[in-house]
Design a protein around this motif. Structure first.
Motif, PDB file in Angstrom:
ATOM      1  N   SER A 104     -12.721   4.089   1.376  1.00  0.00           N
ATOM      2  CA  SER A 104     -13.241   4.062  -0.009  1.00  0.00           C
ATOM      3  C   SER A 104     -14.297   5.125  -0.252  1.00  0.00           C
ATOM      4  O   SER A 104     -15.279   4.898  -0.960  1.00  0.00           O
ATOM      5  N   GLY A 105     -14.094   6.305   0.325  1.00  0.00           N
ATOM      6  CA  GLY A 105     -15.076   7.363   0.148  1.00  0.00           C
ATOM      7  C   GLY A 105     -16.367   7.104   0.884  1.00  0.00           C
ATOM      8  O   GLY A 105     -17.402   7.692   0.567  1.00  0.00           O
ATOM      9  N   LEU A 106     -16.313   6.210   1.893  1.00  0.00           N
ATOM     10  CA  LEU A 106     -17.486   5.841   2.700  1.00  0.00           C
ATOM     11  C   LEU A 106     -18.574   5.167   1.859  1.00  0.00           C
ATOM     12  O   LEU A 106     -19.744   5.163   2.226  1.00  0.00           O
ATOM     13  N   GLU A 107     -18.169   4.546   0.744  1.00  0.00           N
ATOM     14  CA  GLU A 107     -19.122   3.833  -0.112  1.00  0.00           C
ATOM     15  C   GLU A 107     -19.213   2.374   0.331  1.00  0.00           C
ATOM     16  O   GLU A 107     -18.586   1.487  -0.246  1.00  0.00           O
ATOM     17  N   PHE A 108     -20.020   2.130   1.331  1.00  0.00           N
ATOM     18  CA  PHE A 108     -20.126   0.780   1.891  1.00  0.00           C
ATOM     19  C   PHE A 108     -21.021  -0.137   1.061  1.00  0.00           C
ATOM     20  O   PHE A 108     -21.131  -1.324   1.370  1.00  0.00           O
ATOM     21  N   ARG A 109     -21.632   0.388   0.012  1.00  0.00           N
ATOM     22  CA  ARG A 109     -22.443  -0.452  -0.869  1.00  0.00           C
ATOM     23  C   ARG A 109     -21.599  -1.548  -1.508  1.00  0.00           C
ATOM     24  O   ARG A 109     -22.109  -2.607  -1.871  1.00  0.00           O
ATOM     25  N   ARG A 110     -20.302  -1.320  -1.665  1.00  0.00           N
ATOM     26  CA  ARG A 110     -19.430  -2.274  -2.348  1.00  0.00           C
ATOM     27  C   ARG A 110     -18.754  -3.252  -1.393  1.00  0.00           C
ATOM     28  O   ARG A 110     -18.056  -4.160  -1.817  1.00  0.00           O
ATOM     29  N   VAL A 111     -18.924  -3.048  -0.101  1.00  0.00           N
ATOM     30  CA  VAL A 111     -18.217  -3.852   0.892  1.00  0.00           C
ATOM     31  C   VAL A 111     -18.939  -5.172   1.126  1.00  0.00           C
ATOM     32  O   VAL A 111     -20.173  -5.245   1.124  1.00  0.00           O
ATOM     33  N   TRP A 112     -18.153  -6.215   1.360  1.00  0.00           N
ATOM     34  CA  TRP A 112     -18.713  -7.515   1.679  1.00  0.00           C
ATOM     35  C   TRP A 112     -17.828  -8.222   2.690  1.00  0.00           C
ATOM     36  O   TRP A 112     -16.683  -7.835   2.914  1.00  0.00           O
ATOM     37  N   LEU A 113     -18.378  -9.219   3.330  1.00  0.00           N
ATOM     38  CA  LEU A 113     -17.675  -9.930   4.394  1.00  0.00           C
ATOM     39  C   LEU A 113     -17.418 -11.374   3.995  1.00  0.00           C
ATOM     40  O   LEU A 113     -18.321 -12.072   3.540  1.00  0.00           O
ATOM     41  N   GLU A 150     -25.790  -4.758  -5.542  1.00  0.00           N
ATOM     42  CA  GLU A 150     -25.419  -4.012  -4.345  1.00  0.00           C
ATOM     43  C   GLU A 150     -26.648  -3.514  -3.610  1.00  0.00           C
ATOM     44  O   GLU A 150     -27.710  -3.337  -4.204  1.00  0.00           O
ATOM     45  N   PRO A 151     -26.507  -3.267  -2.291  1.00  0.00           N
ATOM     46  CA  PRO A 151     -25.321  -3.568  -1.473  1.00  0.00           C
ATOM     47  C   PRO A 151     -25.293  -5.049  -1.111  1.00  0.00           C
ATOM     48  O   PRO A 151     -26.309  -5.740  -1.175  1.00  0.00           O
ATOM     49  N   TYR A 152     -24.131  -5.516  -0.707  1.00  0.00           N
ATOM     50  CA  TYR A 152     -23.978  -6.926  -0.346  1.00  0.00           C
ATOM     51  C   TYR A 152     -24.325  -7.183   1.116  1.00  0.00           C
ATOM     52  O   TYR A 152     -24.716  -8.282   1.490  1.00  0.00           O
ATOM     53  N   LEU A 153     -24.174  -6.169   1.944  1.00  0.00           N
ATOM     54  CA  LEU A 153     -24.390  -6.315   3.385  1.00  0.00           C
ATOM     55  C   LEU A 153     -25.878  -6.327   3.730  1.00  0.00           C
ATOM     56  O   LEU A 153     -26.688  -5.675   3.067  1.00  0.00           O
ATOM     57  N   ASP A 154     -26.211  -7.036   4.808  1.00  0.00           N
ATOM     58  CA  ASP A 154     -27.567  -6.969   5.346  1.00  0.00           C
ATOM     59  C   ASP A 154     -27.741  -5.735   6.224  1.00  0.00           C
ATOM     60  O   ASP A 154     -28.796  -5.110   6.223  1.00  0.00           O
ATOM     61  N   GLU A 155     -26.689  -5.424   6.981  1.00  0.00           N
ATOM     62  CA  GLU A 155     -26.755  -4.291   7.905  1.00  0.00           C
ATOM     63  C   GLU A 155     -25.444  -3.519   7.899  1.00  0.00           C
ATOM     64  O   GLU A 155     -24.378  -4.073   7.630  1.00  0.00           O
ATOM     65  N   LEU A 156     -25.564  -2.238   8.228  1.00  0.00           N
ATOM     66  CA  LEU A 156     -24.411  -1.358   8.385  1.00  0.00           C
ATOM     67  C   LEU A 156     -24.552  -0.630   9.715  1.00  0.00           C
ATOM     68  O   LEU A 156     -25.579   0.011   9.969  1.00  0.00           O
ATOM     69  N   ARG A 157     -23.526  -0.749  10.553  1.00  0.00           N
ATOM     70  CA  ARG A 157     -23.502  -0.031  11.828  1.00  0.00           C
ATOM     71  C   ARG A 157     -22.348   0.962  11.815  1.00  0.00           C
ATOM     72  O   ARG A 157     -21.205   0.578  11.560  1.00  0.00           O
ATOM     73  N   ILE A 158     -22.647   2.220  12.082  1.00  0.00           N
ATOM     74  CA  ILE A 158     -21.627   3.267  12.173  1.00  0.00           C
ATOM     75  C   ILE A 158     -21.518   3.661  13.640  1.00  0.00           C
ATOM     76  O   ILE A 158     -22.494   4.128  14.249  1.00  0.00           O
ATOM     77  N   LEU A 159     -20.337   3.459  14.204  1.00  0.00           N
ATOM     78  CA  LEU A 159     -20.129   3.660  15.638  1.00  0.00           C
ATOM     79  C   LEU A 159     -19.193   4.835  15.878  1.00  0.00           C
ATOM     80  O   LEU A 159     -18.121   4.921  15.275  1.00  0.00           O
TER      81      LEU A 159
END
Length: 553
Positions: free
Chosen positions: A540-549, A257-266
């Motif tokens: 998910s408690g704002l835990e984006f480390r576990r998110v993937w696309l 983790e994390p799986y994402l390259d980038e995280l954008r919070i809008l």
């Protein structure tokens, strides 16, 4: 969602102080005190009115079953675009003063506390491998995880932890987590990865404080303008009230983790814009969807829904030190006019659980033996007459869109109260006014709280010195029980004290707790890794480390 109990940590063996181990989950207390920082006037709840018809035009005209969530293995790469309502000019990257939901999302992404709450409300190790109290619960020994790097490549050690807590409790500039750390006298560095938290009062549940998301560990020379933490994402850019951009922490201590390259919070100004952005695939996931709109979103097969049961609560608050609520009979009458099932159905569209005028729904000391309070108009009238109001009374109820459902709850309560001769004059103000100079001074109003257990909740809202004692409740026996429970190591004895304290507040306190709303989120079908979460925090408690696309076709 899991209905597993959560309390202070169970003893490892009879007579052995409780502790946490890296071997698996343990039970503990979740505290959201940091989400109720003293500048609470900046909190933005998402409760804007939305025309359902406008949303329907963007959806399929016929109901469809959303596709199931993606299953593993997770795929690396990609950019996740997260939409949240709220925030503004006061938005911050500071690890220790998050207020709005967008603040919390940034904090969880950039920083990590010593312990954390998972989706099942279990307390687990994070930057700490263990946290163990002494026999008298006045000293907690913390063993740190080794090999954890800050975003700038430096190694995290005990000295950074000590500096972090010194920053939080700085008497000249205390941060939001300081309210739960009044028992802390000293953080003593023993070794590079071993330290002691020395308390001035025996506190069997101090692990609660160590698990707050607003207690993220930062380097000793921390600068919030150039934020450095140990979290799964690193800071790239930030525009208050608009957007935040983070990149993958390639040196993160978790293997994959994390799986994402980038995280954008809008940031979005209202729910209408937020939901339309999801339907137009301008964002990949949105948090805190108004419960009344879930059926609308379910008509779009591209969208999946997370609908999590929680211990959140949206109370009515009665000031027990001012007429008419200084008479316990009036408070009891007001509780009896509420049709709780109707409230859950109309305000939450059925997406919630009925409340019983008690918070800390998942605490093992929760007073389950108390009868479920139900509407009883005749008894309410009798109580009002005994209190000197035989012909009913007029009251003003101050409401604001502080959280989804707040204004609607006020309207339903006013309708229900009429049957008992109570004329409720609703005074609607904006969120800034509600949390302004008169916050905590309203005679009859509302508020919202996230999931947490009894002792941290009582510490924050039900004691004379609580930072958010919105009902101005003070009861000597209640206070005595709370203080005794804090220092009681044995969980069975502590739970008995909690049950007794809850019973007093159930009978005499100033809260009307009619229900516990679900937490609803929505996301595109190509988003994986999001799971139901009982803490009340979105996505998910704002835990984006576990998110993937997955594939976005």
């Amino acid at each position: 969602m899991s209905t597993s109990e959560s309390s202070s940590l169970e003893p490892n063996s009879p007579g052995t102080p409780a502790g946490i181990s890296d071997a698996g989950p343990v039970r503990g207390i979740f505290s959201a005190a940091s989400a109720r920082f003293l500048s609470r006037r900046h909190v933005l709840g998402g409760s804007m009115a939305i025309g359902v018809g406008a949303l329907l035009t963007a959806c399929s005209s016929t109901a469809a079953t959303p596709l199931p969530a993606l299953t593993g293995p997770p795929q690396p790469g990609g950019t996740l675009r997260v939409g949240l309502v709220g925030g503004g000019a006061a938005d911050t990257l500071d690890a220790h003063i998050p207020v709005s939901t967008t603040d919390i999302a940034r904090v969880v992404s950039l920083y990590e506390a010593l312990l954390y709450r998972d989706e099942n409300f279990d307390l687990k190790p994070l930057l700490a491998l263990s946290a163990t109290p002494s026999a008298d619960a006045k000293t907690w020994t913390v063993k740190l995880r080794q090999g954890v790097l800050f975003h700038d490549g430096r190694t995290m050690t005990s000295r950074d932890v000590a500096a972090t807590f010194a920053r939080i409790v700085d008497p000249e500039n205390p941060k939001s987590g300081a309210a739960s750390l009044t028992v802390l006298d000293e953080v003593a560095v023993l070794e590079d990865y071993l330290l002691e938290f020395r308390l001035n009062t025996p506190t069997a549940t101090f692990d609660d404080s160590l698990g707050q998301y607003a207690l993220g560990i930062v380097p000793a020379d921390y600068d919030p303008q150039n934020p450095v933490g140990t979290g799964p994402f690193k800071y790239k850019s930030f525009t208050a009230g608009r957007r935040s951009l983070f990149t993958r922490n390639n040196k993160y201590w978790r293997d994959a983790e994390p799986y994402l390259d980038e995280l954008r919070i809008l940031n979005f100004s209202d729910d209408n814009a937020l939901i339309n952005a999801l339907l137009a695939t301008q964002v990949d996931a949105i948090g805190q969807v108004p419960l009344a709109l879930l059926e609308v979103l379910k008509t779009d097969p591209r969208v999946n829904i997370l609908n999590s049961e929680t211990g959140m609560w949206l109370p009515f608050t009665m000031r027990v030190d001012r007429a008419p609520f200084d008479d316990v009979r009036v408070r009891q009458a007001f509780r009896l006019v509420v049709d709780r099932e109707q409230m859950v159905e109309q305000v939450l569209s059925g997406h919630g659980t009925v409340g019983n005028d008690m918070y800390a729904l998942y605490d093992p000391g929760y007073a389950e033996n108390l009868p479920q309070r139900v509407q009883n108009i005749e008894r309410a009238k009798e109580l009002l007459a005994e209190a000197g109001y035989p012909d009913g009374l007029d009251v003003e109820l101050v409401t604001a869109p502080i959280q989804s459902g707040a204004v609607e709850a006020a309207q339903v309560f006013a309708q229900q109260a009429l049957a008992a001769g109570i004329n409720v004059n609703i005074r609607r103000v904006d969120t800034t006014t509600f949390f302004g100079d008169d916050y905590l001074q309203w005679d009859f109003a509302q508020d919202f709280w996230y999931t947490r257990n009894f002792l941290p909740q009582a510490n924050n809202g039900s004691l004379p010195n609580s930072p958010y004692n919105e009902t101005h409740w003070q009861n000597p026996r209640f206070q005595q029980l709370v203080e005794q429970a804090k220092s009681t190591i044995n969980p069975t004895e502590r739970n008995a004290l909690i049950t007794e304290a809850q019973t007093i507040e159930y009978n005499e306190g100033g809260y009307i707790i009619w229900g516990h709303p679900n937490q609803a989120d929505a996301y595109q079908r190509y988003v994986g890794g999001l799971v139901s979460n009982s803490t009340g925090l979105p996505l998910s408690g704002l835990e984006f480390r576990r998110v993937w696309l997955g594939g976005q076709s």
